[in-house]
Design an enzyme around this catalytic site. Structure first.
Site, short mmCIF file in Angstrom:
data_model
loop_
_atom_site.label_atom_id
_atom_site.label_comp_id
_atom_site.label_asym_id
_atom_site.label_seq_id
_atom_site.Cartn_x
_atom_site.Cartn_y
_atom_site.Cartn_z
N HIS A 50 0.83 -1.23 0.00
CA HIS A 50 0.00 0.00 0.00
C HIS A 50 0.86 1.27 0.00
CE1 HIS A 50 -3.91 -2.05 0.94
NE2 HIS A 50 -3.09 -2.96 1.40
N ASN A 104 -10.18 -2.74 2.83
CA ASN A 104 -9.97 -2.67 1.38
C ASN A 104 -11.29 -2.35 0.69
OD1 ASN A 104 -7.22 -3.18 1.25
ND2 ASN A 104 -7.44 -5.37 0.87
C1 HEM Z 1 -0.77 -1.76 5.01
C2 HEM Z 1 0.60 -6.13 6.60
C3 HEM Z 1 -3.62 -8.00 5.20
C4 HEM Z 1 -5.22 -3.53 4.25
C5 HEM Z 1 -0.02 -2.79 5.52
C6 HEM Z 1 1.31 -2.66 6.06
C7 HEM Z 1 1.68 -3.88 6.51
C8 HEM Z 1 0.60 -4.79 6.26
C9 HEM Z 1 2.99 -4.24 7.19
C10 HEM Z 1 2.11 -1.37 6.10
C11 HEM Z 1 1.75 -0.62 7.36
C12 HEM Z 1 2.50 0.67 7.50
O1 HEM Z 1 3.70 0.70 7.22
O2 HEM Z 1 1.88 1.67 7.94
C13 HEM Z 1 -0.43 -7.00 6.37
C14 HEM Z 1 -0.43 -8.40 6.76
C15 HEM Z 1 -1.62 -8.93 6.34
C16 HEM Z 1 -2.37 -7.85 5.72
C17 HEM Z 1 0.70 -9.11 7.48
C18 HEM Z 1 -2.15 -10.33 6.47
C19 HEM Z 1 -1.91 -11.10 7.50
C20 HEM Z 1 -4.45 -6.95 4.86
C21 HEM Z 1 -5.86 -7.06 4.60
C22 HEM Z 1 -6.31 -5.79 4.34
C23 HEM Z 1 -5.17 -4.89 4.44
C24 HEM Z 1 -6.66 -8.35 4.65
C25 HEM Z 1 -7.70 -5.32 4.04
C26 HEM Z 1 -8.78 -5.94 4.45
C27 HEM Z 1 -4.15 -2.68 4.36
C28 HEM Z 1 -4.22 -1.26 4.09
C29 HEM Z 1 -2.94 -0.75 4.31
C30 HEM Z 1 -2.11 -1.87 4.69
C31 HEM Z 1 -5.46 -0.48 3.67
C32 HEM Z 1 -2.51 0.69 4.15
C33 HEM Z 1 -2.81 1.48 5.41
C34 HEM Z 1 -2.51 2.95 5.18
O3 HEM Z 1 -3.16 3.53 4.29
O4 HEM Z 1 -1.62 3.49 5.84
N1 HEM Z 1 -0.43 -4.11 5.64
N2 HEM Z 1 -1.61 -6.71 5.75
N3 HEM Z 1 -4.07 -5.63 4.75
N4 HEM Z 1 -2.87 -3.03 4.72
FE1 HEM Z 1 -2.25 -4.84 5.24
#
Ligand code: HEM
Length: 486
Positions: A53, A126
């Site tokens: 993202h 999402n």
């Molecule tokens: C961002 C891990 C699943 C939505 C991130 C980040 C990590 C991460 C490490 C970066 C966070 C940051 O640096 O601020 C994971 C892991 C997942 C997973 C380990 C599964 C086990 C998902 C799922 C969704 C999702 C299922 C949605 C339903 C997002 C969104 C961001 C993000 C929207 C961006 C947040 C922002 O705008 O700052 N994810 N994620 N992720 N993830 Fe996940």
């Protein structure tokens, strides 16, 4: 009148165009501290981008409660109809780098923060109600397939479909990704989903399970695949431009916030009837079984003044739920509860919650002290906690939450082959109007025509199981691209 330029320490700068030199030709003088500070700061401007993202857009707004859900949650935010709280939302694509195109075929992040009187509630969702995998242990592998090949440094359809074809639980979301919904027309014309099953706890200590939905009032609008590709070249920042411009023009985008609600007993009955685990993120709860109930309205009405400070440094986490809300046993959610804060400690640093976009808008007290860039460091407050001390007492997270019944012993459980990965994917396929089915076939055939027969065959097998017409359609689209697979 223009403001006088100063150093970061506030000292007026005499000359910002000519460095101090020994003689007209130079060399330069070490004592030109302003020059040195300017170059040093420039060298340190970059921070790690989000590991996923990375490309995103943010805006502030207001969340308004329109319906009473206090029977489900004691969260003070929902205590009365008409209550309002400030919000921040960051939209994003998933796989691309910080400079990648906004119109790539990809899920879109929809990360909502509500600054409540009991701390920040983050719904980091999402634009899709399901996900590709159901266990966080697979997440790094899955994401690597969406990134660049370690040798060629190119995106690789082989990596993607090799993974998907060996993880049939991905089929539901793959179907959505390659439908028209995979290329939304900016961020204003798409829905958002908390996706996971979360819980709410009321004042009597009773728990219900819920799924959060954000329904766009602008109407769903997607880009035709060819337009998405064209815009990736002509205007890679298409979605950022659209969101920022709309808010500047006073066209504030709005979403209706809704809930699906189920008791533990209702979920047990549903699971017995359908065979679907209600905490499996590759599945949805059909609306006919769990209808949407209205909760509130989200409006975005203010652009950040500084992208890096407010959007790049925003740190949202699904672990941030307020009293009256809780998690669920969803294995993906459980992994995410760890992953976000950890990523932000690396990406932004120990005290990232002190930054204005991340700090709660309510009083907060803890005994965390010091570390790099400590801003809100507790002043003269006591820096240790004891049960007897008169300072703040634990009363937030998990307070009053009923115990969770466990099923089975500790171990690693492999559900492959026993779980139904096909029915819901087939249902989604059958729901698509005919033209959208044709688009789905063509969108899949594009990348699939670049990969080996072996992987194509494995993936076609999954389409066939979801619906024979699905497999047949993709076969025909592949044939049109010169790949004649039996
Ligand atoms: C961002 C891990 C699943 C939505 C991130 C980040 C990590 C991460 C490490 C970066 C966070 C940051 O640096 O601020 C994971 C892991 C997942 C997973 C380990 C599964 C086990 C998902 C799922 C969704 C999702 C299922 C949605 C339903 C997002 C969104 C961001 C993000 C929207 C961006 C947040 C922002 O705008 O700052 N994810 N994620 N992720 N993830 Fe996940």
């Amino acid at each position: 009148m223009s403001k006088p330029i100063t150093t970061a320490s506030g000292i007026p700068v005499a000359d910002n165009q000519n460095s101090a030199s020994a003689g007209v030709r130079g060399p330069l003088l070490l004592q030109d501290f302003h020059l040195i500070e300017k170059l040093q700061h420039f060298n340190r401007e970059r921070i790690p981008e989000r590991v996923v993202h990375a490309k995103g857009s943010g805006a502030y707004g207001i969340f308004t409660v329109t319906h009473d859900i206090s029977r489900y949650t004691k969260a003070k935010l929902f205590a009365a109809v008409g209550k309002q709280a400030e919000t921040f939302v960051r939209f994003s694509t998933v796989g691309g780098e910080k400079g990648s195109a906004d119109t790539e075929r990809d899920p879109r992040g929809f990360a909502l923060r509500v600054y409540t009187e009991e701390g920040n509630w983050d719904l980091v969702g999402n634009n899709t109600p399901m996900f590709f995998i159901k266990d966080g242990i697979k997440f790094p592998d899955f994401i690597h397939t969406q990134k660049r090949d370690p040798q060629t440094n190119l995106k690789s359809a082989t990596m993607m479909f090799d993974f998907w074809s060996k993880a049939p639980e991905s089929l539901h979301q793959v179907t959505m990704l390659f439908s028209d919904r995979g290329t939304p027309d900016g961020y204003r014309h798409m829905d958002g989903f908390g996706s996971h099953t979360f819980s709410l706890i009321n004042a009597a200590g009773e728990r219900v399970y819920v799924k959060w939905h954000l329904k766009t009032q602008q109407g769903i609008r997607n880009l035709a695949a060819a337009d998405a590709v064209r815009l990736a070249g002509e205007d890679p920042d298409y979605a950022q431009r659209d969101l920022f411009g709309a808010i500047e023009r006073g066209e504030f985008p709005r979403w209706d916030v809704k809930l699906q609600v189920a008791t533990e007993e209702q979920l047990a009955e549903w699971e017995a009837r359908t065979g679907w685990n209600p905490f499996d993120l590759t599945k949805v709860w059909p609306h006919k079984d769990f209808p949407l109930i209205p909760v509130g309205v989200l409006e975005l009405n203010r652009n950040p003044l500084n992208y890096h400070a407010e959007v790049e440094q925003a740190a949202l986490s699904p672990a941030n739920v307020v009293p009256g809300m809780g998690y669920s046993p969803d294995k993906m959610l459980q992994a995410r509860l760890f992953a976000y804060h950890d990523a932000q400690l690396y990406r932004l640093g120990t005290n990232h919650q002190h930054l204005p976009v991340n700090a709660p808008r309510c009083p907060f007290h803890n005994q965390q002290r010091d570390g790099a860039m400590a801003i809100a460091n507790g002043g003269a407050e006591q820096n240790y906690h004891t049960v007897e001390a008169g300072g703040s007492q634990p009363q937030g997270l998990g307070h009053g939450e009923p115990a969770l019944a466990l099923h089975g012993g500790a171990g690693r459980y492999d559900g492959r082959g026993q779980e139904d990965d096909y029915t819901q994917a087939g249902n989604l396929f059958r729901l698509l109007p005919e033209q959208e089915k044709q688009n789905l076939f063509a969108n899949l055939a594009g990348p699939m025509s670049q990969i080996s027969d072996e992987i194509i065959n494995r993936q076609l097998g999954h389409f066939d199981k979801a619906d024979p017409a699905y497999g047949a359609g993709v076969r025909a689209a592949l044939k049109a691209r010169g790949r004649n697979i039996g």
